[in-house]
Design an enzyme around this catalytic site. Structure first.
Site, short mmCIF file in Angstrom:
data_model
loop_
_atom_site.label_atom_id
_atom_site.label_comp_id
_atom_site.label_asym_id
_atom_site.label_seq_id
_atom_site.Cartn_x
_atom_site.Cartn_y
_atom_site.Cartn_z
CE LYS A 1 107.84 -13.61 -117.24
NZ LYS A 1 108.49 -13.59 -118.43
CD GLU B 1 104.85 -8.80 -127.32
OE1 GLU B 1 105.10 -10.32 -127.29
OE2 GLU B 1 105.57 -8.24 -126.71
CD GLU C 1 111.04 -16.13 -118.45
OE1 GLU C 1 110.06 -15.66 -118.62
OE2 GLU C 1 111.90 -15.82 -118.97
NE ARG D 1 105.81 -16.37 -118.31
CZ ARG D 1 104.79 -16.05 -117.30
NH1 ARG D 1 104.49 -16.78 -116.34
NH2 ARG D 1 104.38 -14.80 -117.79
CG ASN E 1 111.18 -13.44 -122.81
OD1 ASN E 1 110.48 -12.52 -122.67
ND2 ASN E 1 111.80 -14.11 -121.80
CG HIS F 1 114.42 -6.29 -123.36
ND1 HIS F 1 114.30 -7.64 -122.71
CD2 HIS F 1 113.06 -5.94 -123.36
CE1 HIS F 1 113.08 -7.88 -122.25
NE2 HIS F 1 112.37 -7.03 -122.85
CG HIS G 1 107.49 -4.01 -125.70
ND1 HIS G 1 108.93 -4.34 -125.21
CD2 HIS G 1 107.00 -5.09 -125.61
CE1 HIS G 1 109.05 -5.63 -125.21
NE2 HIS G 1 107.59 -6.10 -125.18
N1 GLY Z 1 105.85 -11.47 -121.96
C1 GLY Z 1 106.49 -12.69 -121.47
C2 GLY Z 1 106.07 -13.64 -120.40
O1 GLY Z 1 104.67 -13.22 -119.96
O2 GLY Z 1 106.73 -14.69 -120.19
#
Ligand code: GLY
Length: 371
Positions: free
Chosen positions: A145, A187, A239, A243, A247, A254, A268
């Site tokens: 991403k 994370e 996604e 995927r 999140n 967010h 974050h």
């Molecule tokens: N950070 C979430 C993803 O890479 O899908």
């Protein structure tokens, strides 16, 4: 060197994530097989450059690789159109060719921005991720991403563009501030919470020692996180389904990040940790998981010295309806309906659009009234 390799088997876009201490010093040897000429284009930011650029350059020089370097300002504000233009124009001026390799040397901001520049330069050049924050090592550097922020929201402009290689040097984590390290840990905990109860238990046992600096434990936490991310990305690269599990906590996060102006008030990863606790709270209230699960999530975050409730965020915040309105900008909105990642228990998350707005408002109202 002790280390680990995680394979990301995406066919023609397959690559390795190499994890270990001292990878910067050996960057030349690691990257050389990708090069058609002994020259790379490194984009970094000033804080990382001050701490680690000389080590990277020396590592490249050891294999006779020259480095052109562009150093940008640190911080989320760099992930915008003007800096994207700057990176692309710089690469063109330096005559980066289609077969050259661009190196993204920094945290998530640099990885996303430079990956996007690589995706659009000459319709796509290869890039290597050299993530320097825990958050980037376990999440943003893996999975392809890339992108920048819009004034209308975070990460709204971008492309999927997989790196050719990821080098996660555990040694550089030693220069992170404790707050930045813990934010990245949000994370790491997320991975256990979404799909691996054993890993969460391992974190409950080892998290505090890992935060204090134990490199073997850090290596194992990064390896397991990256392996889980790789498995999910291989199942669903763009996604369309699974995927979105990555999140977990992010819909709440967010909204909280937008409400705090993407500032130092809430990093974050801190928002992700609070968001995970709220997602478990919502799951418990909907009768999906046990009442003990949200308490267990918060207890672990407390052990780690992390923010775990909206009450831990300083300063003013919008009311529950204001936060709900901010959630509506989330990229997971589909046909106007908000999708949440909820959990049937620790390590057992799933994606659903079937969440009554009143239940979300109730969780937010209670969290806000505890301030
Ligand atoms: N950070 C979430 C993803 O890479 O899908």
């Amino acid at each position: 060197m002790s280390g680990a390799i995680v394979h990301v088997p995406l066919g023609a876009r397959a690559y390795e994530v190499r994890i270990g201490s001292g990878l910067l010093d050996r960057a030349g040897a690691e990257i050389a097989p990708l090069l058609h000429r002994p020259r790379v284009f490194v984009v970094t930011e000033s804080r990382v450059a001050g701490l680690h650029l000389e080590a990277l350059k020396a590592g490249l020089r050891a294999r006779g690789i020259a480095a052109e370097v562009l150093t940008l300002p640190p911080g989320e504000a760099t992930k915008n159109w003007p800096h994207l233009t700057q990176v692309v124009e710089w690469l063109l001026k330096k005559q980066a060719e289609r077969r050259d390799v661009v190196v993204a040397f920094g945290g998530g901001v640099i990885g996303d921005l430079v990956g996007f520049a690589a995706a659009i330069l000459r319709r796509g050049v290869r890039f290597v991720q050299l993530p320097t924050s825990l958050l980037a090592q376990v999440d943003s550097s893996v999975g392809g991403k890339t992108g920048i922020n819009s004034p209308l929201g975070k990460n709204l402009i971008g492309a999927f563009h997989q790196p050719a290689l990821v080098l996660a040097d555990i040694g550089v984590l030693g220069t992170l501030s404790p707050r930045d390290f813990r934010a990245g840990y949000g994370e790491v905990a997320k991975y256990g919470l979404l799909g691996d109860a054993d890993f969460f238990e391992w974190l409950e046992e080892n998290g505090p020692a890992l935060a204090k600096g134990d490199e073997a434990l850090r290596l194992e936490a990064v390896r397991r996180s990256v392996q889980m991310k790789a498995d999910i990305v291989v199942r669903d690269e763009t996604e369309q389904g699974d995927r979105a599990l990555l999140n977990l906590g992010h819909t709440f996060c967010h909204a909280l990040e937008a409400a705090t102006g993407y500032s130092d008030r809430l990093l974050h990863g801190e928002g992700v940790a609070i968001g995970c606790a709220l997602a478990f709270e919502l799951s418990a209230r909907l009768g999906l998981c046990s009442q003990e699960d949200p308490s267990r999530v918060r207890a672990h975050l407390a052990d780690m010295g992390m923010k775990r409730d909206i009450a831990d965020i300083e300063g003013d915040l919008p009311d529950a309806d204001g936060l709900l309105a901010l959630m509506a900008q989330d990229k997971k909105v589909l046909d106007g309906q908000l999708r949440f990642i909820l959990a049937r228990g620790i390590g057992d998350a799933f994606v659903t659009a079937d969440v009554p707005r009143e239940a979300v408002r109730g969780v937010l109202e209670d969290a806000l009234s505890a301030r």
